[in-house]
Design a protein around this motif. Structure first.
Motif, mmCIF file in Angstrom:
data_model
loop_
_atom_site.group_PDB
_atom_site.id
_atom_site.type_symbol
_atom_site.label_atom_id
_atom_site.label_comp_id
_atom_site.label_asym_id
_atom_site.label_seq_id
_atom_site.Cartn_x
_atom_site.Cartn_y
_atom_site.Cartn_z
ATOM 1 N N VAL A 109 -10.771 -4.029 12.576
ATOM 2 C CA VAL A 109 -9.705 -4.691 13.048
ATOM 3 C C VAL A 109 -8.439 -4.333 12.068
ATOM 4 O O VAL A 109 -7.295 -4.116 12.540
ATOM 5 N N MET A 110 -8.595 -4.139 10.778
ATOM 6 C CA MET A 110 -7.501 -3.620 9.989
ATOM 7 C C MET A 110 -7.149 -2.306 10.238
ATOM 8 O O MET A 110 -5.819 -2.094 9.775
ATOM 9 N N LYS A 111 -7.906 -1.379 10.867
ATOM 10 C CA LYS A 111 -7.435 -0.072 10.969
ATOM 11 C C LYS A 111 -6.144 0.095 11.898
ATOM 12 O O LYS A 111 -5.381 0.785 11.737
ATOM 13 N N GLY A 112 -6.103 -0.965 12.695
ATOM 14 C CA GLY A 112 -4.920 -0.813 13.704
ATOM 15 C C GLY A 112 -3.771 -1.403 13.285
ATOM 16 O O GLY A 112 -2.692 -1.515 13.997
ATOM 17 N N LEU A 113 -3.648 -2.113 12.080
ATOM 18 C CA LEU A 113 -2.721 -2.913 11.528
ATOM 19 C C LEU A 113 -1.440 -1.909 10.993
ATOM 20 O O LEU A 113 -1.853 -0.684 10.402
ATOM 21 N N GLU A 114 -0.340 -1.943 11.309
ATOM 22 C CA GLU A 114 0.866 -1.317 10.572
ATOM 23 C C GLU A 114 1.139 -1.933 9.416
ATOM 24 O O GLU A 114 1.493 -3.238 9.239
ATOM 25 N N ILE A 115 1.277 -1.182 8.207
ATOM 26 C CA ILE A 115 1.842 -1.584 7.001
ATOM 27 C C ILE A 115 3.325 -1.391 6.805
ATOM 28 O O ILE A 115 3.827 -0.550 7.152
ATOM 29 N N LYS A 116 3.763 -2.619 6.671
ATOM 30 C CA LYS A 116 5.275 -2.730 6.439
ATOM 31 C C LYS A 116 5.552 -3.196 4.869
ATOM 32 O O LYS A 116 5.005 -4.056 4.499
ATOM 33 N N ARG A 117 6.493 -2.385 4.427
ATOM 34 C CA ARG A 117 6.808 -2.772 2.879
ATOM 35 C C ARG A 117 7.914 -3.594 3.010
ATOM 36 O O ARG A 117 8.964 -3.043 3.540
ATOM 37 N N LYS A 118 7.761 -4.588 2.179
ATOM 38 C CA LYS A 118 8.756 -5.497 2.198
ATOM 39 C C LYS A 118 10.050 -5.141 0.993
ATOM 40 O O LYS A 118 9.501 -4.917 0.054
ATOM 41 N N LYS A 119 11.157 -5.451 1.507
ATOM 42 C CA LYS A 119 12.277 -5.112 0.349
ATOM 43 C C LYS A 119 12.264 -6.273 -0.291
ATOM 44 O O LYS A 119 12.545 -7.381 0.089
ATOM 45 N N LEU A 120 12.162 -6.042 -1.696
ATOM 46 C CA LEU A 120 12.479 -7.417 -2.460
ATOM 47 C C LEU A 120 13.424 -6.812 -3.559
ATOM 48 O O LEU A 120 13.352 -5.923 -4.149
ATOM 49 N N ASP A 121 14.508 -7.878 -3.711
ATOM 50 C CA ASP A 121 15.807 -7.887 -4.484
ATOM 51 C C ASP A 121 15.378 -7.452 -5.881
ATOM 52 O O ASP A 121 16.002 -6.823 -6.558
ATOM 53 N N TRP A 122 14.241 -8.222 -6.511
ATOM 54 C CA TRP A 122 13.858 -8.082 -7.763
ATOM 55 C C TRP A 122 12.857 -6.622 -8.288
ATOM 56 O O TRP A 122 12.562 -6.381 -9.198
ATOM 57 N N ALA A 123 12.358 -5.930 -7.150
ATOM 58 C CA ALA A 123 11.508 -4.932 -7.127
ATOM 59 C C ALA A 123 12.249 -3.691 -8.369
ATOM 60 O O ALA A 123 13.114 -3.494 -8.312
ATOM 61 N N THR A 124 11.024 -2.947 -8.840
ATOM 62 C CA THR A 124 11.501 -2.090 -9.925
ATOM 63 C C THR A 124 10.944 -0.818 -9.311
ATOM 64 O O THR A 124 9.989 -0.661 -8.385
ATOM 65 N N ASN A 125 11.355 0.366 -9.799
ATOM 66 C CA ASN A 125 11.120 1.735 -9.523
ATOM 67 C C ASN A 125 10.496 2.240 -10.873
ATOM 68 O O ASN A 125 11.320 2.354 -11.646
ATOM 69 N N GLY A 126 9.474 2.729 -10.715
ATOM 70 C CA GLY A 126 8.764 3.555 -11.780
ATOM 71 C C GLY A 126 8.175 2.542 -12.824
ATOM 72 O O GLY A 126 7.704 3.260 -13.714
ATOM 73 N N ASN A 127 7.982 1.246 -12.741
ATOM 74 C CA ASN A 127 7.392 0.415 -13.832
ATOM 75 C C ASN A 127 5.955 0.471 -13.645
ATOM 76 O O ASN A 127 5.547 -0.748 -12.720
ATOM 77 N N THR A 128 5.301 1.240 -13.655
ATOM 78 C CA THR A 128 3.597 1.079 -13.338
ATOM 79 C C THR A 128 2.919 0.199 -14.505
ATOM 80 O O THR A 128 1.980 -0.192 -14.363
#
Length: 103
Positions: free
Chosen positions: A16-35
């Motif tokens: 069931v999950m194999k056919g789903l499309e993954i969408k990345r939600k844009k979050l105003d508070w998201a960070t880049n590189g903060n692992t």
């Protein structure tokens, strides 16, 4: 990767999950590189998520320094809950070694 794992363990929902499309939600508070703080962001997401019908708001500031203060505060909150959980077999030792046990 998650769907691949489900297939490996023969989970009934893998197909069931194999056919789903993954969408990345844009979050105003998201960070880049903060692992380092990904676990904090995940815990906050689990704490605040109310389902797909409502817009998701984690409550983070978009200001970088303010957001990092919020993250540090949440790190302390989550660590305290984990360390003092009744499920933690070391809870008594942690309390004894801290000011908490001195109350």
């Amino acid at each position: 990767m998650f769907v691949h794992y489900l297939e490996e363990v023969n989970h009934p929902r893998a197909s069931v999950m194999k056919g789903l499309e993954i969408k990345r939600k844009k979050l105003d508070w998201a960070t880049n590189g903060n692992t380092t703080d990904c676990g904090i962001f995940l815990m906050r997401h689990m704490e605040k998520f109310k389902g797909l019908r409502e817009p998701f708001e984690a409550g983070f500031s978009t200001n970088g320094s303010r957001k990092m203060k919020e993250v540090r505060k949440l790190r302390m909150k989550y660590a305290t809950h984990i360390l003092l959980s009744p499920s933690n077999t070391m809870k008594g030792k942690i309390e004894a070694a801290s000011f908490i046990g001195a109350r």
